[in-house]
Design a protein around this motif. Structure first.
Motif, PDB file in Angstrom:
ATOM      1  N   CYS A 130       1.006  -1.156   0.001  1.00 37.95           N
ATOM      2  CA  CYS A 130       0.212   0.098   0.127  1.00 37.95           C
ATOM      3  C   CYS A 130       0.842   1.142   0.152  1.00 37.95           C
ATOM      4  CB  CYS A 130      -0.726  -0.092   1.224  1.00 37.95           C
ATOM      5  SG  CYS A 130      -1.881   1.331   1.445  1.00 37.95           S
ATOM      6  N   CYS A 134       0.240   4.394   6.534  1.00 36.24           N
ATOM      7  CA  CYS A 134      -0.160   4.936   7.753  1.00 36.24           C
ATOM      8  C   CYS A 134       0.688   4.098   8.916  1.00 36.24           C
ATOM      9  CB  CYS A 134      -1.649   4.180   8.101  1.00 36.24           C
ATOM     10  SG  CYS A 134      -2.708   4.870   6.592  1.00 36.24           S
ATOM     11  N   PHE A 136       0.595   3.086  11.722  1.00 34.57           N
ATOM     12  CA  PHE A 136       0.179   2.002  12.602  1.00 34.57           C
ATOM     13  C   PHE A 136      -0.013   0.743  12.103  1.00 34.57           C
ATOM     14  CE2 PHE A 136      -3.462   5.009  11.474  1.00 34.57           C
ATOM     15  CZ  PHE A 136      -4.112   3.970  10.989  1.00 34.57           C
ATOM     16  N   CYS A 137       0.274   0.684  10.703  1.00 36.49           N
ATOM     17  CA  CYS A 137      -0.135  -0.314   9.719  1.00 36.49           C
ATOM     18  C   CYS A 137       0.971  -0.973   9.260  1.00 36.49           C
ATOM     19  CB  CYS A 137      -1.094   0.081   8.703  1.00 36.49           C
ATOM     20  SG  CYS A 137      -1.287  -0.986   7.240  1.00 36.49           S
ATOM     21  N   THR A 139       1.054  -3.230   6.689  1.00 36.55           N
ATOM     22  CA  THR A 139       1.081  -3.130   5.337  1.00 36.55           C
ATOM     23  C   THR A 139       1.760  -1.728   4.892  1.00 36.55           C
ATOM     24  OG1 THR A 139      -0.726  -4.413   5.192  1.00 36.55           O
ATOM     25  CG2 THR A 139      -0.140  -3.437   3.103  1.00 36.55           C
ATOM     26  N   GLY A 194      -4.115  -2.859   1.386  1.00 35.00           N
ATOM     27  CA  GLY A 194      -4.238  -1.847   0.327  1.00 35.00           C
ATOM     28  C   GLY A 194      -5.343  -1.149   0.580  1.00 35.00           C
TER      29      GLY A 194
HETATM   30  S1  SF4 Z   1      -3.165  -0.896   3.970  1.00 33.48           S
HETATM   31 FE1  SF4 Z   1      -4.715   0.704   4.920  1.00 33.48          FE
HETATM   32  S2  SF4 Z   1      -4.095   1.336   6.869  1.00 33.48           S
HETATM   33 FE2  SF4 Z   1      -2.390   0.304   5.940  1.00 33.48          FE
HETATM   34  S3  SF4 Z   1      -1.323   2.009   4.878  1.00 33.48           S
HETATM   35 FE3  SF4 Z   1      -2.628   1.412   3.397  1.00 33.48          FE
HETATM   36  S4  SF4 Z   1      -4.253   2.528   3.774  1.00 33.48           S
HETATM   37 FE4  SF4 Z   1      -2.997   2.678   5.553  1.00 33.48          FE
END
Ligand code: SF4
Length: 387
Positions: A130, A134, A136-137, A139, A194
């Motif tokens: 992605c 973000c 906290f994520c 991915t 994503g």
């Molecule tokens: S997958 Fe969702 S939460 Fe993770 S960085 Fe991408 S948009 Fe942000």
């Protein structure tokens, strides 16, 4: 017989038939001098009966089955890891795509409660990696790899549908439910790896396939798209003639706080995002779900709650408050249940409805952005849009 399909020339492996739209599938069969109802039969066999082999489609001629199996595969992903949580409520599968990319899909089961029947929700990925970063994520820290194709998105649901139905059938065998109560997957949330609105066309085409009543037949009101707030995508979605749900990951009540964890906020600040949400509600008459992952000290103080109440009080929405541990070794800690409840009562003052969802014991990795808890929270509150 030869099937005319450009996909065939591209790949030494057989192309996945799941990449074909219904119209393309019908056209291909017509080019084989097959009557229209054959297209219906193949579509039904793939998406309603969830067959995994053309050879098992015994209502087709032997010749046609053989042509199909020489030219197509049913799906293109392979399972690398399949894990089940200790309490049996959650399955997480790691799929390898045909080019080696890895994605995750989660199946969550809900016991029946009150008038609600047990539900099974699939959380699908729409991208490998992605770009939105973000903090906290997990991915988001990996960066963007590529968009998933339509077939790669629908295949995740098909695999989980087979699993869900097998379980239903076992319950029929032991007398726990009748054959008429076999339901398989009941809900789909686009909340995995994503950003779904960044892969808009493939996401929408996959939704049409999943929603097709001659296939898996997931009702539009049982499908939810979760976005970090890509405004052009929200605007497009409002114009679609389909009653799907929209969830917006807000996670903060002001731009400074939001920009700390969500870089996308610089491109689409909160005031613009809320305006887009208002327009969406006006156009669709549908309540929006606001996701708010509580991070201790970062976005969970009484001040934050009051600000959130102020900005949401005029929006038809339901807030899902999710106090979970952020992934990785980030700087944030979990908000206590007591604090989460206090946050909820602060929102009540503004007449903003909300639900607090506590993390259940997670013994399998939750994947992207506390995927499982966000998806659980969402499925819990979906009833508010089904009335
Ligand atoms: S997958 Fe969702 S939460 Fe993770 S960085 Fe991408 S948009 Fe942000």
């Amino acid at each position: 017989m030869e099937i005319k399909n450009p996909l065939l020339t591209l790949n030494s492996k057989l192309p996945s038939i799941l990449e074909l739209s219904k119209a393309q599938l019908f056209e291909n069969l017509q080019s084989l001098q097959q009557p229209r109802f054959r297209g219906e039969q193949v579509w039904r066999a793939i998406y309603k009966e969830c067959q995994t082999s053309f050879h098992d489609m015994t209502n087709l001629s032997k010749e046609l089955r053989s042509v199909l199996s020489q030219n197509y595969s049913i799906g293109s992903s392979s399972t690398v890891i399949a894990k089940k949580s200790l309490d049996g409520s959650t399955d997480k599968t790691l799929f390898r795509l045909s080019d080696g990319e890895l994605i995750e899909t989660v199946l969550m089961r809900y016991e029946a409660d009150g008038h609600r029947r047990g539900r099974k929700t699939v959380c699908v990925s729409t991208q490998a990696g992605c770009a939105l970063g973000c903090t906290f994520c997990a991915t988001g820290q990996q960066g963007f790899r590529r968009n998933l194709t339509v077939g790669e998105i629908t295949e995740q649901v098909l695999v989980m549908e087979r699993l869900a139905r097998t379980e239903d059938e076992k319950e029929v065998d032991i007398g726990q439910r009748s054959r008429g109560e076999i339901q398989g997957v009941t809900n789909v949330v686009f909340m995995g790896m994503g950003e779904p609105l960044a892969n808009y066309d493939n996401m929408m085409e996959a939704i049409r396939v999943l929603n097709d009543q001659k296939g898996i037949g997931i009702g539009a009101r049982h499908i939810t798209i979760s976005t970090v707030g890509l405004i052009p995508g929200i605007e497009r979605l409002a114009e679609e003639n389909i009653q799907i749900n929209l969830a917006v990951s807000l996670h903060a009540p002001d731009n400074d706080t939001r920009s700390e964890t969500m870089p996308v906020n610089k491109r689409y600040p909160i005031e613009d995002l809320l305006l887009a949400c208002q327009k969406f509600v006006k156009k669709t008459k549908r309540r929006i779900f606001i996701e708010y992952v509580l991070l201790k000290g970062q976005n969970d103080t009484p001040k934050h709650a009051a600000k959130l109440g102020t900005i949401l009080k005029d929006l038809l929405c339901h807030v899902n408050l999710i106090p979970v541990n952020p992934t990785g070794e980030g700087p944030y800690q979990r908000t206590s249940y007591k604090e989460a409840q206090r946050f909820q009562s602060d929102l009540k003052i503004f007449n903003v409805p909300s639900t607090v969802r506590m993390e259940k014991g997670i013994d399998i990795d939750a994947g992207c952005g506390q995927l499982r808890d966000r998806a659980l929270a969402l499925t819990d509150s979906l009833g508010t849009n089904l009335a």
